[in-house]
Design a protein around this motif. Structure first.
Motif, PDB file in Angstrom:
ATOM      1  N   ARG A  27       0.829  -1.217   0.000  1.00 56.21           N
ATOM      2  CA  ARG A  27       0.000   0.000   0.000  1.00 56.21           C
ATOM      3  C   ARG A  27       0.856   1.257   0.000  1.00 56.21           C
ATOM      4  N   GLY A  28       1.978   1.216   0.714  1.00 59.38           N
ATOM      5  CA  GLY A  28       2.766   2.430   0.937  1.00 59.38           C
ATOM      6  C   GLY A  28       3.804   2.813  -0.100  1.00 59.38           C
ATOM      7  N   PRO A  29       4.318   1.880  -0.917  1.00 54.34           N
ATOM      8  CA  PRO A  29       5.391   2.232  -1.842  1.00 54.34           C
ATOM      9  C   PRO A  29       5.006   3.284  -2.882  1.00 54.34           C
ATOM     10  N   LEU A  30       6.030   3.902  -3.453  1.00 56.61           N
ATOM     11  CA  LEU A  30       5.844   4.922  -4.496  1.00 56.61           C
ATOM     12  C   LEU A  30       5.796   4.307  -5.888  1.00 56.61           C
ATOM     13  N   ALA A  31       6.100   3.007  -5.981  1.00 58.47           N
ATOM     14  CA  ALA A  31       6.174   2.358  -7.295  1.00 58.47           C
ATOM     15  C   ALA A  31       5.725   0.912  -7.196  1.00 58.47           C
ATOM     16  N   GLY A  32       5.283   0.387  -8.338  1.00 56.09           N
ATOM     17  CA  GLY A  32       4.916  -1.014  -8.424  1.00 56.09           C
ATOM     18  C   GLY A  32       3.486  -1.300  -8.006  1.00 56.09           C
ATOM     19  N   PRO A 160      17.165  -0.056 -13.152  1.00 55.38           N
ATOM     20  CA  PRO A 160      18.163  -0.256 -12.094  1.00 55.38           C
ATOM     21  C   PRO A 160      18.493   0.982 -11.261  1.00 55.38           C
ATOM     22  N   HIS A 161      18.173   2.175 -11.757  1.00 54.40           N
ATOM     23  CA  HIS A 161      18.554   3.404 -11.034  1.00 54.40           C
ATOM     24  C   HIS A 161      17.898   3.519  -9.660  1.00 54.40           C
ATOM     25  N   TYR A 162      16.728   2.911  -9.492  1.00 53.36           N
ATOM     26  CA  TYR A 162      15.894   3.218  -8.319  1.00 53.36           C
ATOM     27  C   TYR A 162      16.107   2.280  -7.131  1.00 53.36           C
ATOM     28  N   ASP A 163      16.936   1.242  -7.307  1.00 52.85           N
ATOM     29  CA  ASP A 163      17.236   0.310  -6.210  1.00 52.85           C
ATOM     30  C   ASP A 163      15.998  -0.459  -5.730  1.00 52.85           C
ATOM     31  N   PHE A 164      15.105  -0.790  -6.671  1.00 53.70           N
ATOM     32  CA  PHE A 164      13.863  -1.474  -6.297  1.00 53.70           C
ATOM     33  C   PHE A 164      14.105  -2.813  -5.606  1.00 53.70           C
ATOM     34  N   LYS A 165      15.198  -3.493  -5.912  1.00 49.61           N
ATOM     35  CA  LYS A 165      15.436  -4.816  -5.300  1.00 49.61           C
ATOM     36  C   LYS A 165      15.672  -4.706  -3.793  1.00 49.61           C
ATOM     37  N   ASN A 166      16.096  -3.530  -3.349  1.00 48.65           N
ATOM     38  CA  ASN A 166      16.333  -3.324  -1.914  1.00 48.65           C
ATOM     39  C   ASN A 166      15.237  -2.527  -1.218  1.00 48.65           C
ATOM     40  N   GLN A 168      11.978  -2.064  -2.574  1.00 45.78           N
ATOM     41  CA  GLN A 168      10.635  -2.537  -2.982  1.00 45.78           C
ATOM     42  C   GLN A 168       9.693  -1.383  -3.366  1.00 45.78           C
ATOM     43  N   GLY A 169      10.274  -0.272  -3.766  1.00 46.56           N
ATOM     44  CA  GLY A 169       9.447   0.863  -4.190  1.00 46.56           C
ATOM     45  C   GLY A 169       9.156   1.869  -3.102  1.00 46.56           C
ATOM     46  N   LYS A 174      17.920   6.730  -1.125  1.00 41.55           N
ATOM     47  CA  LYS A 174      18.489   6.386  -2.436  1.00 41.55           C
ATOM     48  C   LYS A 174      17.425   6.462  -3.543  1.00 41.55           C
ATOM     49  N   HIS A 175      16.230   6.006  -3.228  1.00 40.75           N
ATOM     50  CA  HIS A 175      15.127   6.042  -4.196  1.00 40.75           C
ATOM     51  C   HIS A 175      14.761   7.492  -4.546  1.00 40.75           C
TER      52      HIS A 175
END
Length: 203
Positions: A27-32, A160-166, A168-169, A174-175
């Protein structure tokens, strides 16, 4: 505090056997996307470590997801994209993801327990902090969280710029720095602050 079957037992004693726990992640992420899961467990499922996914380590969540997938009677997953979230708002998107997850179950549940989400036209109980109280909801929270993390890991390979793997959006330092430098990706939620602010800066 440990999740348990107290809520499930209440309905099992009424002769209602197939009870699905339902929860969402994202619910909270900025992406995905927002991802929901529905899980029907057997009454003899006995794994006290199954708890609110947010309280577990990544390694523990992944191990428990494998265990739940092996032992559950049925698992359903529902995904609602960031585009749909922007159209209908995150609360309605989370509700829609839950309804999709329930529909995805191979066995139709007789009753549903949710992590404090009302569902239209379905027999259910919305439980405050349900993912900490009901084992079925906790199991759903683990499936939803790990599934969403896997989706965001794949998106990290594309963006890859947004560090989504770490992150999660979520809006980590860093994001946010990547948003400032690279602008908004196709999977960002344009109605969420500060994404909407960066969009206005790009115009």
């Amino acid at each position: 505090m440990k999740a348990n079957f107290d809520f499930e037992v209440k309905y099992w004693q009424q002769g209602i056997k197939l009870i699905a726990g339902v929860d969402e992640a994202g619910r909270g992420p900025l992406a995905g996307p927002v991802v929901a899961a529905a899980v029907i467990l057997k009454p003899d499922f006995n794994h006290p470590e199954v708890f609110d996914s947010k309280a577990l380590s990544k390694k523990k969540r992944e191990a428990l997801k494998d265990l739940i997938e092996k032992e559950a009677l049925a698992i359903g997953v529902g995904i609602v994209s960031e585009k749909e979230i922007d159209k209908i708002n995150i609360l309605e998107a989370a509700r829609l993801a839950m309804l999709k997850a329930i529909k995805d179950l191979k066995i139709k549940p007789e009753f549903i327990l949710t992590d404090f989400m009302k569902l239209p036209d379905l027999p259910h109980e919305a439980i405050v902090k349900g993912d900490q109280k009901s084992t079925s909801i906790a199991a759903a929270s683990i499936i939803a969280k790990v599934t969403r993390d896997e989706i965001m890991k794949k998106y990290d390979e594309i963006y890859p710029h947004y560090d989504f793997k770490n992150n999660q959006g979520y809006g980590t330092k860093k994001h946010l720095e990547a948003l400032e430098k690279n602008g908004v990706s196709p999977i960002h939620r344009t109605t969420f602050n500060p994404v909407s602010i960066y969009i206005r800066k790009q115009e």
